[in-house]
Write a protein that holds these residues in place. Structure first.
Motif, short mmCIF file in Angstrom:
data_model
loop_
_atom_site.label_atom_id
_atom_site.label_comp_id
_atom_site.label_asym_id
_atom_site.label_seq_id
_atom_site.Cartn_x
_atom_site.Cartn_y
_atom_site.Cartn_z
N ARG A 105 0.86 -1.19 0.00
CA ARG A 105 0.00 0.00 0.00
C ARG A 105 0.90 1.24 0.00
N ALA A 108 2.22 1.67 -3.44
CA ALA A 108 1.15 2.16 -4.33
C ALA A 108 0.97 3.66 -4.14
N GLU A 111 3.90 5.51 -5.74
CA GLU A 111 3.76 5.51 -7.21
C GLU A 111 2.59 6.41 -7.65
N GLY A 117 1.65 6.06 -11.16
CA GLY A 117 0.20 6.25 -10.97
C GLY A 117 -0.21 7.70 -10.86
N LEU A 124 -3.82 0.56 -9.73
CA LEU A 124 -3.44 -0.65 -8.97
C LEU A 124 -1.93 -0.83 -9.09
N PHE A 125 -1.29 -0.99 -7.95
CA PHE A 125 0.13 -1.34 -7.92
C PHE A 125 0.23 -2.79 -7.47
N ALA A 134 -0.21 -5.86 -3.17
CA ALA A 134 -0.86 -4.85 -4.02
C ALA A 134 -1.32 -3.68 -3.18
N GLY A 135 -1.58 -2.58 -3.89
CA GLY A 135 -2.19 -1.41 -3.26
C GLY A 135 -3.12 -0.77 -4.28
N LEU A 142 -5.75 6.55 -1.63
CA LEU A 142 -5.24 5.23 -1.25
C LEU A 142 -6.33 4.50 -0.47
N ALA A 281 6.56 -0.14 -12.57
CA ALA A 281 6.62 0.82 -11.48
C ALA A 281 7.83 1.71 -11.73
#
Ligand code: BMX
Length: 301
Positions: A105, A108, A111, A117, A124-125, A134-135, A142, A281
């Motif tokens: 998270r 994410a 990013e 992102g 979605l990461f 994932a995050g 977030l 990423a």
């Protein structure tokens, strides 16, 4: 200036972060016994040279996080942590405000704010690393759930029927159940899972398996492509479930161009609605550190 820690199963990283950029960083192997006190000692030792240089600390940790406590779902990664109050332990040791969130998270978030992102409202990461993490960013924010299960992608389930992948290739020592039961995704598709399959073929580990697959070895490619395909199916579901328009892949396996190519290839076979943009990423190993620092700045007044 905000300090950040990223506590993973194999490595612990520290950094000073300012305006979304890492100004200083240090890293060390996570102590082998990985008990909470030993890991915190090692993490704070990394920050020792910068004592007094920061006024708050953001911590990214592998596992489910609820109210500052860490609950690894895969206890092999951090044994003995179940419910360890990371926030309280670090506040006691440093006297500073501490914010704790899951490592994927955090990445994410990093990013989303400063990496792949940026400007994407449904993002979605995914990290394919020791586990599969994932995050999610939804509506530009977030996603953090009260239960701490806020994108534990590695624990989504799949029916792992490897018959069509491994049996014809007669993996020498890998015995598969006839009708594989439902299993967590990360037991089939994480770096650790690829290590296991590599060893079933007498190869060193995930890195060698990926190298062989990318070099054209059919047996390695069958395993590697299937693992990437399992993650891709989850991406397709999340695209139509949550309106994800961009996915960034990170982690030791996820950052490999050959892995990203296999995800894109699997996704290309699906109709348009299942196909968000797949990108690497951008912040690499800094993503979790930057995200943890940002989260600390948001939550620590
Ligand atoms: C696991 C889970 C997630 C984590 C993911 C990636 C544990 C200890 N961790 O699915 O919380 O985000 O691995 O973790 O259950 P990493 O250490 O591979 O980055």
């Amino acid at each position: 200036v905000t300090a950040a820690l990223d506590i993973g199963g194999s490595e612990t990283r520290a950094a000073l972060v300012e305006d979304g950029r890492v100004r200083w960083r240090a890293a060390a192997a996570t102590p082998a016994e990985r008990r909470p006190e030993a890991v915190l000692d090692a993490a704070l030792e990394l920050l020792e040279p910068k004592q007094g240089r920061f006024t708050r600390l953001g911590v990214a940790v592998t596992g489910r996080v609820v109210a500052g406590r860490a609950y690894p779902l895969n206890e092999r990664t951090l044994p003995g942590w179940r419910g360890f109050d990371l926030k309280e332990a670090l506040e006691a040791r440093t006297g500073l405000p501490i914010a704790v969130l899951n490592d994927a998270r955090a990445a994410a978030y990093g990013e989303a704010c400063y990496g792949a992102g940026r400007g994407i409202s449904e993002f979605l990461f995914i990290t394919v690393s020791t586990g599969v993490g994932a995050g999610l960013v939804l509506g530009g924010r977030l996603h953090l759930a009260a239960s701490g299960l806020d994108a534990e992608l590695g624990f989504t389930l799949l029916r792992a029927s490897f018959d069509e992948v491994l049996t014809p290739l007669s993996a020498p020592s890998y015995r598969l159940p006839e009708r594989a039961p439902l299993r967590p995704l990360e037991l089939e598709a994480s770096g650790t899972a690829l290590d296991t399959y590599a060893q079933a073929y007498g190869w060193g580990g995930a890195r060698e398996l990926a190298d062989r697959a990318e070099g054209g070895d059919a047996r390695a490619d069958a395993v590697y492509t299937r693992a990437a395909g399992a993650v891709t199916e989850k991406i397709a579901d999340l695209a139509v479930l949550l309106g994800i328009t961009r996915v960034a892949l990170g982690g030791g396996v996820g950052l490999r161009p050959g892995y990203l190519a296999r995800v894109r290839a699997a996704l290309a076979a699906l109709p348009e609605v299942y196909r968000p943009e797949i990108v690497p990423a951008r912040l690499g190993a800094d993503a979790g550190l930057i995200g943890a620092a940002l989260y600390a700045e948001d939550t620590c007044s």
